[in-house]
Design a protein around this motif. Sequence first.
Motif, mmCIF file in Angstrom:
data_model
loop_
_atom_site.group_PDB
_atom_site.id
_atom_site.type_symbol
_atom_site.label_atom_id
_atom_site.label_comp_id
_atom_site.label_asym_id
_atom_site.label_seq_id
_atom_site.Cartn_x
_atom_site.Cartn_y
_atom_site.Cartn_z
ATOM 1 N N SER A 1 1.983 32.164 5.053
ATOM 2 C CA SER A 1 3.175 32.153 4.196
ATOM 3 C C SER A 1 4.465 32.374 4.988
ATOM 4 O O SER A 1 5.559 32.243 4.447
ATOM 5 C CB SER A 1 3.053 33.229 3.107
ATOM 6 O OG SER A 1 3.138 34.530 3.664
ATOM 7 N N LEU A 2 4.316 32.680 6.285
ATOM 8 C CA LEU A 2 5.487 32.977 7.128
ATOM 9 C C LEU A 2 5.805 31.893 8.144
ATOM 10 O O LEU A 2 6.791 32.002 8.868
ATOM 11 C CB LEU A 2 5.238 34.281 7.900
ATOM 12 C CG LEU A 2 5.211 35.564 7.087
ATOM 13 C CD1 LEU A 2 4.670 36.701 7.939
ATOM 14 C CD2 LEU A 2 6.602 35.895 6.580
ATOM 15 N N LEU A 3 4.976 30.858 8.221
ATOM 16 C CA LEU A 3 5.100 29.870 9.297
ATOM 17 C C LEU A 3 6.484 29.222 9.350
ATOM 18 O O LEU A 3 6.955 28.849 10.427
ATOM 19 C CB LEU A 3 4.024 28.798 9.132
ATOM 20 C CG LEU A 3 2.593 29.251 9.439
ATOM 21 C CD1 LEU A 3 1.593 28.195 8.974
ATOM 22 C CD2 LEU A 3 2.422 29.541 10.922
ATOM 23 N N HIS A 4 7.149 29.086 8.208
ATOM 24 C CA HIS A 4 8.456 28.432 8.169
ATOM 25 C C HIS A 4 9.613 29.433 8.243
ATOM 26 O O HIS A 4 10.763 29.075 8.006
ATOM 27 C CB HIS A 4 8.586 27.575 6.907
ATOM 28 C CG HIS A 4 8.409 28.341 5.631
ATOM 29 N ND1 HIS A 4 7.324 29.145 5.378
ATOM 30 C CD2 HIS A 4 9.200 28.447 4.525
ATOM 31 C CE1 HIS A 4 7.434 29.700 4.185
ATOM 32 N NE2 HIS A 4 8.577 29.296 3.657
ATOM 33 N N SER A 5 9.300 30.690 8.582
ATOM 34 C CA SER A 5 10.311 31.743 8.714
ATOM 35 C C SER A 5 11.199 31.840 7.479
ATOM 36 O O SER A 5 12.418 31.624 7.526
ATOM 37 C CB SER A 5 11.189 31.485 9.951
ATOM 38 O OG SER A 5 12.082 32.555 10.169
#
Length: 493
Positions: free
Chosen positions: A400-404
Amino acid sequence: MPNGEAVIEVKNLGRLFRKDWALRDMNLEIKKGELFCIAGPDGSGKTTLIQSICAILDPSTGSVKVDGFDTVRDASKITSRIGYMSQAYSLYEDLTVEENLEFFARIRKVPEEVFVERKRRLLEFSGLHPFLQRRTRHLSGGMQKKLALCCNLVHEPDILVLDEPTLGVDPLSRRHLWRMIEDYHSKGRTIVMSTSYMDEAKRCQRLAFLLEGRLLACDSPQAIGDLEEVFLKHIKRVKLKRKPPFPAKVSEGDTIRVEGLKKSFDGFTAVDGISFSVRRGEVFGFVGPNGSGKTTTIRILCGIIPPSGGSVEVAGVDVVRKPAQVKGKIGYMSQKFSLYLDLTVEENIDFFGSVYGVGSKTLEERKGWVLEAAGLLGREKTLTKEVSGAVRQRLALGCSLLHSPDVLFLDEPTSGIDPASRKAFWEIIGLLAGTGTTVFVTTHYLSEVEACTRVAFLHQGRVLALDEPARLKAVYNTGSLEEVFLRLMERGA
């Protein structure tokens, strides 16, 4: 009190799943009339042991006897004698509260005249009588748990087996469930339960502490010592060697603004005119009993469902008018994790990276951090369904954090995992907040709320209090946020 007679005997029990041993060399005796706890970290074998006792799983080695009956040869005699409440949803959601009780009474062959009195007592004691005609799907999580327990008590079994009975319920519902458990135990019944709450383990007469499928200790809670420390001492924790590889974000201003938010479903008001704001880089706790409107609010803020009224702005986007535009600015980890269990660990990361439009070079850099944070370095090709629940939770967080994202929404992210895994999860949350990411989190663990910058307490769709944890404890003159929660719920009822 236990009378010394063993009612459950586990001898040299082993259980093999494919090539992995879930249990090995397990030896236990549980005495008649005992309140016995099975504790251990996620993946330690608690549910496997519970299901072996209930004659659901056959041993790969060794044997289990319940009330003198062998779980392989005499499975039907055991299942007719015990009550078993699983972690999984065991009720019929299209039936009412009364219809569920009637169904379980019939399959347990409880005489009608006996059932009438038992139903009256169970409904009165559980507080479910006002909801007799409500369909089960419309009950809060805490009410569903109480109803499931009532359904397993309707035939008054001598042995009651509960697999994490308070998992995912708020402190008030947990208190009610424990009142029911302890009342039933006071009648001389044998109760075997598993739990990931260490304060609950301390309330049992003896506990078996499991680790990696083996029995580490079996004694009274007092003899074993401080249980939280036992967990932390024996469990290998993931230690991050580097900071999250995300660009620093602006640390001033608000990332969330909510004014007069309302949401109704078929005449039922789930969110009732709430207003609040969340600052950039803040860890904002959103706390309340089951059914208080927490998940509904998160789904509105994420643009998943429209509000019935009010205004919502997230990361500079008017979510009411342009819900699709907020998707790329947020990360969302729901209660039901969105990973694909039949994909490998790496395939899940690659999939979510592509969905979020992360470039290949950036994805490779961030993939390494996600694998490290999840404790999965070297296990990239492992099927996701083959890793433990705690590890899957950290993997879901990483995906859920890959796209910052500017804002990360976490809906009960640590539900059902052990204290060490919860601590590791919250260390990651702290690192993320340090990069300027806003974290909006719901939880039923009031100890976790201590790590939040501010917390909002909800009840029946309304905000009862919103402040820093220390200030709330000072206002209510208590050192416990759980006590603050309980007082607010009593006031708001």
